[in-house]
Design a protein around this motif. Structure first.
Motif, PDB file in Angstrom:
ATOM      1  N   VAL A  87      45.522  34.285  45.864  1.00  0.00           N
ATOM      2  CA  VAL A  87      44.943  35.009  44.733  1.00  0.00           C
ATOM      3  C   VAL A  87      43.443  34.587  44.336  1.00  0.00           C
ATOM      4  CG1 VAL A  87      46.975  35.895  43.597  1.00  0.00           C
ATOM      5  CG2 VAL A  87      46.032  33.640  42.695  1.00  0.00           C
ATOM      6  N   ILE A  88      42.790  35.183  43.838  1.00  0.00           N
ATOM      7  CA  ILE A  88      41.420  34.924  43.111  1.00  0.00           C
ATOM      8  C   ILE A  88      41.597  35.213  41.813  1.00  0.00           C
ATOM      9  CG2 ILE A  88      38.971  35.865  42.740  1.00  0.00           C
ATOM     10  CD1 ILE A  88      39.176  36.714  45.629  1.00  0.00           C
ATOM     11  N   LEU A  89      40.868  34.382  40.906  1.00  0.00           N
ATOM     12  CA  LEU A  89      41.056  34.272  39.455  1.00  0.00           C
ATOM     13  C   LEU A  89      39.916  35.199  39.083  1.00  0.00           C
ATOM     14  CD1 LEU A  89      40.621  30.453  38.422  1.00  0.00           C
ATOM     15  CD2 LEU A  89      42.692  31.942  39.219  1.00  0.00           C
ATOM     16  N   ALA A  90      40.180  36.289  38.352  1.00  0.00           N
ATOM     17  CA  ALA A  90      39.298  37.517  38.035  1.00  0.00           C
ATOM     18  C   ALA A  90      38.734  37.115  36.567  1.00  0.00           C
ATOM     19  CB  ALA A  90      40.119  38.844  38.133  1.00  0.00           C
ATOM     20  N   ALA A  91      39.226  36.417  35.841  1.00  0.00           N
ATOM     21  CA  ALA A  91      38.490  36.023  34.675  1.00  0.00           C
ATOM     22  C   ALA A  91      39.135  34.831  33.877  1.00  0.00           C
ATOM     23  CB  ALA A  91      38.935  37.282  33.388  1.00  0.00           C
ATOM     24  N   SER A 110      47.537  39.290  34.311  1.00  0.00           N
ATOM     25  CA  SER A 110      46.263  40.283  34.589  1.00  0.00           C
ATOM     26  C   SER A 110      45.054  39.678  34.750  1.00  0.00           C
ATOM     27  CB  SER A 110      46.218  40.845  32.937  1.00  0.00           C
ATOM     28  OG  SER A 110      46.041  39.984  32.089  1.00  0.00           O
ATOM     29  N   GLN A 111      45.081  38.235  34.848  1.00  0.00           N
ATOM     30  CA  GLN A 111      43.541  37.689  35.038  1.00  0.00           C
ATOM     31  C   GLN A 111      43.486  36.969  36.551  1.00  0.00           C
ATOM     32  OE1 GLN A 111      42.780  34.958  31.599  1.00  0.00           O
ATOM     33  NE2 GLN A 111      42.932  36.705  30.240  1.00  0.00           N
ATOM     34  N   VAL A 112      44.433  37.656  37.517  1.00  0.00           N
ATOM     35  CA  VAL A 112      44.290  37.323  38.857  1.00  0.00           C
ATOM     36  C   VAL A 112      44.408  38.726  39.515  1.00  0.00           C
ATOM     37  CG1 VAL A 112      45.078  34.790  38.370  1.00  0.00           C
ATOM     38  CG2 VAL A 112      46.476  36.786  39.382  1.00  0.00           C
ATOM     39  N   ILE A 113      43.848  38.569  40.793  1.00  0.00           N
ATOM     40  CA  ILE A 113      44.070  39.608  41.830  1.00  0.00           C
ATOM     41  C   ILE A 113      44.074  39.046  43.016  1.00  0.00           C
ATOM     42  CG2 ILE A 113      42.191  41.117  40.512  1.00  0.00           C
ATOM     43  CD1 ILE A 113      40.163  40.362  42.651  1.00  0.00           C
ATOM     44  N   ALA A 114      44.956  40.040  43.893  1.00  0.00           N
ATOM     45  CA  ALA A 114      45.104  39.553  45.387  1.00  0.00           C
ATOM     46  C   ALA A 114      43.721  39.143  46.255  1.00  0.00           C
ATOM     47  CB  ALA A 114      45.671  40.706  46.092  1.00  0.00           C
ATOM     48  N   LEU A 260      13.668  54.879  28.486  1.00  0.00           N
ATOM     49  CA  LEU A 260      14.242  53.942  29.134  1.00  0.00           C
ATOM     50  C   LEU A 260      15.397  53.439  28.653  1.00  0.00           C
ATOM     51  CD1 LEU A 260      13.481  52.120  31.819  1.00  0.00           C
ATOM     52  CD2 LEU A 260      12.817  50.340  30.340  1.00  0.00           C
ATOM     53  N   LYS A 261      16.523  53.550  29.377  1.00  0.00           N
ATOM     54  CA  LYS A 261      17.928  53.032  29.039  1.00  0.00           C
ATOM     55  C   LYS A 261      18.156  51.530  29.150  1.00  0.00           C
ATOM     56  CE  LYS A 261      19.830  56.133  31.853  1.00  0.00           C
ATOM     57  NZ  LYS A 261      18.855  56.950  32.202  1.00  0.00           N
ATOM     58  N   THR A 262      18.434  50.814  28.440  1.00  0.00           N
ATOM     59  CA  THR A 262      18.594  49.412  28.332  1.00  0.00           C
ATOM     60  C   THR A 262      19.907  49.003  28.092  1.00  0.00           C
ATOM     61  OG1 THR A 262      17.877  49.189  26.086  1.00  0.00           O
ATOM     62  CG2 THR A 262      16.150  49.154  27.731  1.00  0.00           C
ATOM     63  N   PHE A 263      20.454  48.010  28.751  1.00  0.00           N
ATOM     64  CA  PHE A 263      21.871  47.519  28.600  1.00  0.00           C
ATOM     65  C   PHE A 263      22.028  45.906  28.646  1.00  0.00           C
ATOM     66  CE2 PHE A 263      22.607  51.626  30.708  1.00  0.00           C
ATOM     67  CZ  PHE A 263      23.414  52.163  29.770  1.00  0.00           C
ATOM     68  N   ARG A 264      22.531  45.351  27.749  1.00  0.00           N
ATOM     69  CA  ARG A 264      22.912  43.948  27.721  1.00  0.00           C
ATOM     70  C   ARG A 264      24.350  43.773  28.711  1.00  0.00           C
ATOM     71  NH1 ARG A 264      19.993  39.285  27.953  1.00  0.00           N
ATOM     72  NH2 ARG A 264      21.108  37.649  27.145  1.00  0.00           N
ATOM     73  N   TYR A 265      24.231  42.977  29.808  1.00  0.00           N
ATOM     74  CA  TYR A 265      25.709  43.052  30.566  1.00  0.00           C
ATOM     75  C   TYR A 265      26.269  41.599  30.344  1.00  0.00           C
ATOM     76  CZ  TYR A 265      29.498  43.559  34.072  1.00  0.00           C
ATOM     77  OH  TYR A 265      30.556  43.813  34.511  1.00  0.00           O
ATOM     78  N   ARG A 266      27.389  41.423  30.250  1.00  0.00           N
ATOM     79  CA  ARG A 266      28.209  40.301  30.313  1.00  0.00           C
ATOM     80  C   ARG A 266      29.394  40.661  31.287  1.00  0.00           C
ATOM     81  NH1 ARG A 266      24.192  38.253  29.427  1.00  0.00           N
ATOM     82  NH2 ARG A 266      23.473  36.985  27.959  1.00  0.00           N
ATOM     83  N   GLY A 267      29.756  39.697  31.946  1.00  0.00           N
ATOM     84  CA  GLY A 267      31.009  39.824  32.950  1.00  0.00           C
ATOM     85  C   GLY A 267      32.212  40.141  32.416  1.00  0.00           C
ATOM     86  N   PHE A 268      32.413  39.616  31.053  1.00  0.00           N
ATOM     87  CA  PHE A 268      33.689  39.721  30.580  1.00  0.00           C
ATOM     88  C   PHE A 268      34.059  41.193  29.898  1.00  0.00           C
ATOM     89  CE2 PHE A 268      34.195  35.047  29.934  1.00  0.00           C
ATOM     90  CZ  PHE A 268      34.851  34.686  31.058  1.00  0.00           C
ATOM     91  N   ASP A 269      32.240  42.131  29.856  1.00  0.00           N
ATOM     92  CA  ASP A 269      32.695  43.145  29.159  1.00  0.00           C
ATOM     93  C   ASP A 269      33.583  43.996  30.215  1.00  0.00           C
ATOM     94  OD1 ASP A 269      30.532  42.705  27.653  1.00  0.00           O
ATOM     95  OD2 ASP A 269      28.956  43.966  28.753  1.00  0.00           O
ATOM     96  N   HIS A 270      33.822  43.478  31.526  1.00  0.00           N
ATOM     97  CA  HIS A 270      34.664  44.242  32.326  1.00  0.00           C
ATOM     98  C   HIS A 270      35.883  43.548  32.914  1.00  0.00           C
ATOM     99  CE1 HIS A 270      31.421  47.347  33.294  1.00  0.00           C
ATOM    100  NE2 HIS A 270      32.095  47.890  32.334  1.00  0.00           N
ATOM    101  N   THR A 271      35.546  42.308  33.080  1.00  0.00           N
ATOM    102  CA  THR A 271      36.872  41.392  34.076  1.00  0.00           C
ATOM    103  C   THR A 271      37.960  41.214  33.031  1.00  0.00           C
ATOM    104  OG1 THR A 271      35.729  39.389  33.272  1.00  0.00           O
ATOM    105  CG2 THR A 271      35.109  40.278  35.389  1.00  0.00           C
ATOM    106  N   LEU A 272      37.832  41.740  31.644  1.00  0.00           N
ATOM    107  CA  LEU A 272      39.191  41.602  30.940  1.00  0.00           C
ATOM    108  C   LEU A 272      39.741  43.037  30.841  1.00  0.00           C
ATOM    109  CD1 LEU A 272      37.913  38.909  28.137  1.00  0.00           C
ATOM    110  CD2 LEU A 272      39.570  38.632  30.005  1.00  0.00           C
ATOM    111  N   ASP A 273      39.008  44.135  31.380  1.00  0.00           N
ATOM    112  CA  ASP A 273      39.663  45.650  31.460  1.00  0.00           C
ATOM    113  C   ASP A 273      40.495  45.769  32.830  1.00  0.00           C
ATOM    114  OD1 ASP A 273      39.745  48.247  31.663  1.00  0.00           O
ATOM    115  OD2 ASP A 273      38.063  48.619  30.404  1.00  0.00           O
ATOM    116  N   ALA A 274      41.687  45.687  32.697  1.00  0.00           N
ATOM    117  CA  ALA A 274      42.373  45.638  33.867  1.00  0.00           C
ATOM    118  C   ALA A 274      42.007  47.109  34.734  1.00  0.00           C
ATOM    119  CB  ALA A 274      44.139  45.652  33.490  1.00  0.00           C
ATOM    120  N   VAL A 275      41.727  48.024  34.201  1.00  0.00           N
ATOM    121  CA  VAL A 275      41.370  49.440  34.805  1.00  0.00           C
ATOM    122  C   VAL A 275      40.356  49.003  35.661  1.00  0.00           C
ATOM    123  CG1 VAL A 275      41.134  51.698  34.797  1.00  0.00           C
ATOM    124  CG2 VAL A 275      42.598  50.919  33.090  1.00  0.00           C
TER     125      VAL A 275
END
Length: 330
Positions: A87-91, A110-114, A260-275
């Motif tokens: 497995v890989i640690l996803a979060a 839920s925080q690991v993937i194959a 101009l569309k601006t976003f502030r992105y952090r990895g946990f925005d998505h890596t804690l979302d299982a979908v």
């Protein structure tokens, strides 16, 4: 007992030391992973030095947001995984408690993937943070499409390299931004369609030339700070700026172009979302299988040499990820 890397005070690489800790039994819904390797990330350096974004209680704080290993034990009722599965640690959002700098870590299943087939252990340890961040920012947030011109700062870093690979894979046009002309050939080999070197080139003028005068459709900024003004000017009207890095802690300018569309992105925005993680994993698996997505490895250290790994990171001369392998004692 198993070994774990901890630090009892903030400071340079020498504050890291290896101690022995008992293994933690997984609770319901949790999994224990025997770590085979982990990657060293800039965030680890920030946390170790006391410059992290969240408070870290001392002493005996851990590090590590990225790693790979095999499932060692499952908590009661945990499904979807099997003992011995790679497995890989996803979060690892609470890295100061469950960080990957260790022989074992226990975390929610839920925080690991194959682990994608076809990746060696060092590559698997180094793939997730860079590629999930680049994918999340460019695909999930910015909606990158084939033909988009994507300007990528800090392009020689792990996220920058991943962003170039992902842009190429989708059919977009990655434009690499670097401070040094000497990195041009390296970045072209890594997948850049063109390189803008700020030691000899004007950012705005160069990007306009490369985009037939329109500007970049998407700007991925891994640096931040006042230099972001040039990136704003290099983006096309109605384009997208995503700030996903923190290399320059100084305040960044506010965009004058209201389109101009601006976003502030952090990895946990998505890596804690299982979908979203499942989409990321499917994208990564397909890219690895086709040979389009593969992390660059700079140097591999052992757990006993973790201090040297951090010293190497601080030099800032690495071209690819720094990896530490873990071999549990018998």
């Amino acid at each position: 007992m198993p070994r774990v890397v901890v630090f009892d005070e903030f400071g340079g690489p020498d504050v890291l030391h290896v101690v022995e800790d008992p293994v933690v039994e997984p609770e319901p819904g949790e999994v224990r992973v025997r770590i085979e390797a982990f990657a060293v990330n800039p965030l680890d350096e920030m946390v170790r030095s006391g410059a992290g974004f969240v408070p870290v209680p001392l002493p005996h704080a851990r590090l590590g947001i990225e790693g790979t290993g095999v499932v060692d034990a499952l908590g009661p009722g945990t499904t979807g995984l099997r003992v011995g599965e790679p497995v890989i640690l996803a979060a690892v959002p609470d890295a100061h408690v469950t960080g990957s700098y260790a022989e074992y870590t226990t975390l929610p299943a839920s925080q690991v993937i194959a682990r994608p087939a076809g990746l060696g252990i060092p590559e698997a340890a180094a793939v997730w943070v860079g590629y999930s961040t680049a994918y999340g920012a460019l695909v999930e947030k910015a909606g990158m499409r084939p033909g988009d011109h994507v300007l990528i700062t800090a392009a020689s870093g792990a996220v920058g390299r991943a962003a170039m690979s992902i842009a190429r894979y989708i059919g977009a046009v990655p434009l690499a931004l670097t401070r040094h002309t000497g990195k041009k050939d390296e970045l072209l080999a890594a997948g850049a369609a063109a390189v803008v070197a700020t030691d000899r080139m004007d950012v705005v003028e160069s990007v306009r030339d490369l985009t037939a005068g329109t500007g970049a459709d998407i700007v991925l900024d891994m640096v931040g700070g006042p230099g972001q003004q040039q990136l704003l000017e290099a983006a096309r009207p109605g384009g997208t700026l995503i700030t996903a890095g923190f290399l320059d802690p100084r305040p960044a300018p506010s965009p004058e172009d209201t389109t101009l569309k601006t976003f502030r992105y952090r990895g946990f925005d998505h890596t804690l979302d299982a979908v979203v993680v499942q989409r990321m994993a499917a994208f990564l698996n397909a890219g690895v299988r086709l040979g389009a997505l593969r992390p660059a490895i700079d140097e591999v250290f052992t757990l006993d040499n973790v201090v040297e790994a951090h010293r190497h990171l601080e030099k800032g001369v690495h071209a690819g990820k720094i990896v530490v392998t873990v071999r549990p004692r018998r």
